[in-house]
Design a protein around this motif. Structure first.
Motif, PDB file in Angstrom:
ATOM      1  N   ASP A   2       7.381  -1.455 -11.270  1.00  0.00           N
ATOM      2  CA  ASP A   2       6.479  -1.973 -10.241  1.00  0.00           C
ATOM      3  C   ASP A   2       5.017  -1.572 -10.456  1.00  0.00           C
ATOM      4  O   ASP A   2       4.216  -1.627  -9.510  1.00  0.00           O
ATOM      5  CB  ASP A   2       6.947  -1.497  -8.861  1.00  0.00           C
ATOM      6  N   SER A   3       4.689  -1.149 -11.656  1.00  0.00           N
ATOM      7  CA  SER A   3       3.311  -0.775 -12.005  1.00  0.00           C
ATOM      8  C   SER A   3       2.726   0.203 -10.978  1.00  0.00           C
ATOM      9  O   SER A   3       3.341   1.231 -10.705  1.00  0.00           O
ATOM     10  CB  SER A   3       2.444  -2.014 -12.162  1.00  0.00           C
ATOM     11  N   LEU A   4       1.594  -0.109 -10.386  1.00  0.00           N
ATOM     12  CA  LEU A   4       0.945   0.791  -9.429  1.00  0.00           C
ATOM     13  C   LEU A   4       1.765   0.992  -8.155  1.00  0.00           C
ATOM     14  O   LEU A   4       1.567   1.965  -7.432  1.00  0.00           O
ATOM     15  CB  LEU A   4      -0.448   0.276  -9.060  1.00  0.00           C
ATOM     16  N   LYS A   5       2.700   0.083  -7.878  1.00  0.00           N
ATOM     17  CA  LYS A   5       3.515   0.167  -6.667  1.00  0.00           C
ATOM     18  C   LYS A   5       4.809   0.969  -6.886  1.00  0.00           C
ATOM     19  O   LYS A   5       5.646   1.048  -5.993  1.00  0.00           O
ATOM     20  CB  LYS A   5       3.851  -1.231  -6.162  1.00  0.00           C
ATOM     21  N   THR A   6       4.939   1.594  -8.045  1.00  0.00           N
ATOM     22  CA  THR A   6       6.125   2.385  -8.355  1.00  0.00           C
ATOM     23  C   THR A   6       6.147   3.664  -7.516  1.00  0.00           C
ATOM     24  O   THR A   6       5.165   4.395  -7.482  1.00  0.00           O
ATOM     25  CB  THR A   6       6.157   2.758  -9.855  1.00  0.00           C
ATOM     26  N   PHE A   7       7.273   3.913  -6.845  1.00  0.00           N
ATOM     27  CA  PHE A   7       7.440   5.154  -6.089  1.00  0.00           C
ATOM     28  C   PHE A   7       7.773   6.279  -7.066  1.00  0.00           C
ATOM     29  O   PHE A   7       8.593   6.094  -7.962  1.00  0.00           O
ATOM     30  CB  PHE A   7       8.536   5.014  -5.029  1.00  0.00           C
ATOM     31  N   LYS A  57      -0.182   4.291  -6.914  1.00  0.00           N
ATOM     32  CA  LYS A  57      -1.492   3.945  -6.364  1.00  0.00           C
ATOM     33  C   LYS A  57      -1.842   4.832  -5.166  1.00  0.00           C
ATOM     34  O   LYS A  57      -2.980   5.296  -5.052  1.00  0.00           O
ATOM     35  CB  LYS A  57      -1.528   2.472  -5.959  1.00  0.00           C
ATOM     36  N   ASP A  58      -0.889   5.071  -4.272  1.00  0.00           N
ATOM     37  CA  ASP A  58      -1.142   5.963  -3.127  1.00  0.00           C
ATOM     38  C   ASP A  58      -1.628   7.325  -3.601  1.00  0.00           C
ATOM     39  O   ASP A  58      -2.556   7.902  -3.044  1.00  0.00           O
ATOM     40  CB  ASP A  58       0.129   6.174  -2.298  1.00  0.00           C
ATOM     41  N   THR A  80       3.657   5.848  -3.740  1.00  0.00           N
ATOM     42  CA  THR A  80       3.483   5.067  -4.957  1.00  0.00           C
ATOM     43  C   THR A  80       2.462   5.730  -5.874  1.00  0.00           C
ATOM     44  O   THR A  80       1.712   6.629  -5.457  1.00  0.00           O
ATOM     45  CB  THR A  80       2.994   3.638  -4.642  1.00  0.00           C
ATOM     46  N   ASP A 134      -7.696  -2.515  -7.726  1.00  0.00           N
ATOM     47  CA  ASP A 134      -6.688  -2.234  -8.747  1.00  0.00           C
ATOM     48  C   ASP A 134      -7.342  -2.142 -10.123  1.00  0.00           C
ATOM     49  O   ASP A 134      -6.925  -1.338 -10.963  1.00  0.00           O
ATOM     50  CB  ASP A 134      -5.604  -3.313  -8.748  1.00  0.00           C
TER      51      ASP A 134
END
Length: 191
Positions: free
Chosen positions: A100-105, A67-68, A65, A79
């Protein structure tokens, strides 16, 4: 300190070698390098590297993601802190506009992102570490004008908040630099 420093010069002139010396990937064979009057050789290498944020010319992103990827070299960030760094790097708008904002792969090496988005994520990742020195190696090479403008804005916004060292061919990117080191001129003086 807290100045914008630019390193310019032709391909092959030694800009990358100078960066390697600055981040202590290489040790000078002659002379000394000083940061704020302190010889780099006298600094603990781990402590020194902890105050540096380095953004390479080709950013490395992994399959995960957003974020990752941002938290790869940093732990325990909220966040809110992540988005604050993204805003400083002009990356927040495209992130919050993804599904998915920060959770986008983002796929292998960020293949779901444009070159400019990758570069801005790399800058945000470096800023999350709260560096005292930010080193940007050709941050706009092979990027479009819109992205170059966004990165230029980022550099100008950070100019008085930390020491920035930019290696670039694009003089427009560093027109507000406090110091410009022309490697070609230095090489000519050494001959």
């Amino acid at each position: 300190s807290n100045k914008l420093n630019a390193i310019i010069g032709k391909s092959g002139s030694g800009k990358s070698t100078l960066l390697d010396l600055l981040i202590r990937m290489q040790i000078p064979t002659k002379g000394n390098i000083y940061i704020d009057g302190i010889d780099l050789q006298d600094l603990d290498i781990n402590s020194y590297r902890n105050i540096i944020g380095y953004v390479p010319q080709e950013p490395f992103l992994f399959n995960g993601t957003i974020k990752d990827n941002l938290l790869w070299a940093t732990e325990n960030k909220t966040d809110e802190e992540v988005l604050e760094a993204c805003e400083l790097a002009n990356a927040k708008d495209f992130i919050i506009n993804t599904a998915d904002s920060l959770k986008t792969f983002i796929g292998d090496n960020g293949k779901m992102l444009s070159g400019g988005q990758k570069q801005r994520l790399s800058i945000a990742r470096a800023l999350l570490r709260k560096p005292q020195i930010l080193i940007l190696d050709e941050p706009t090479s092979a990027l479009d004008n819109e992205t170059e403008i966004a990165i230029k804005e980022t550099i100008n916004n950070l100019k008085n908040k930390l020491t920035i060292i930019v290696v670039t061919h694009r003089l427009g990117l560093i027109e507000k630099a406090n110091n410009i080191i022309n490697i070609d001129e230095l090489n000519n003086k050494m001959i």
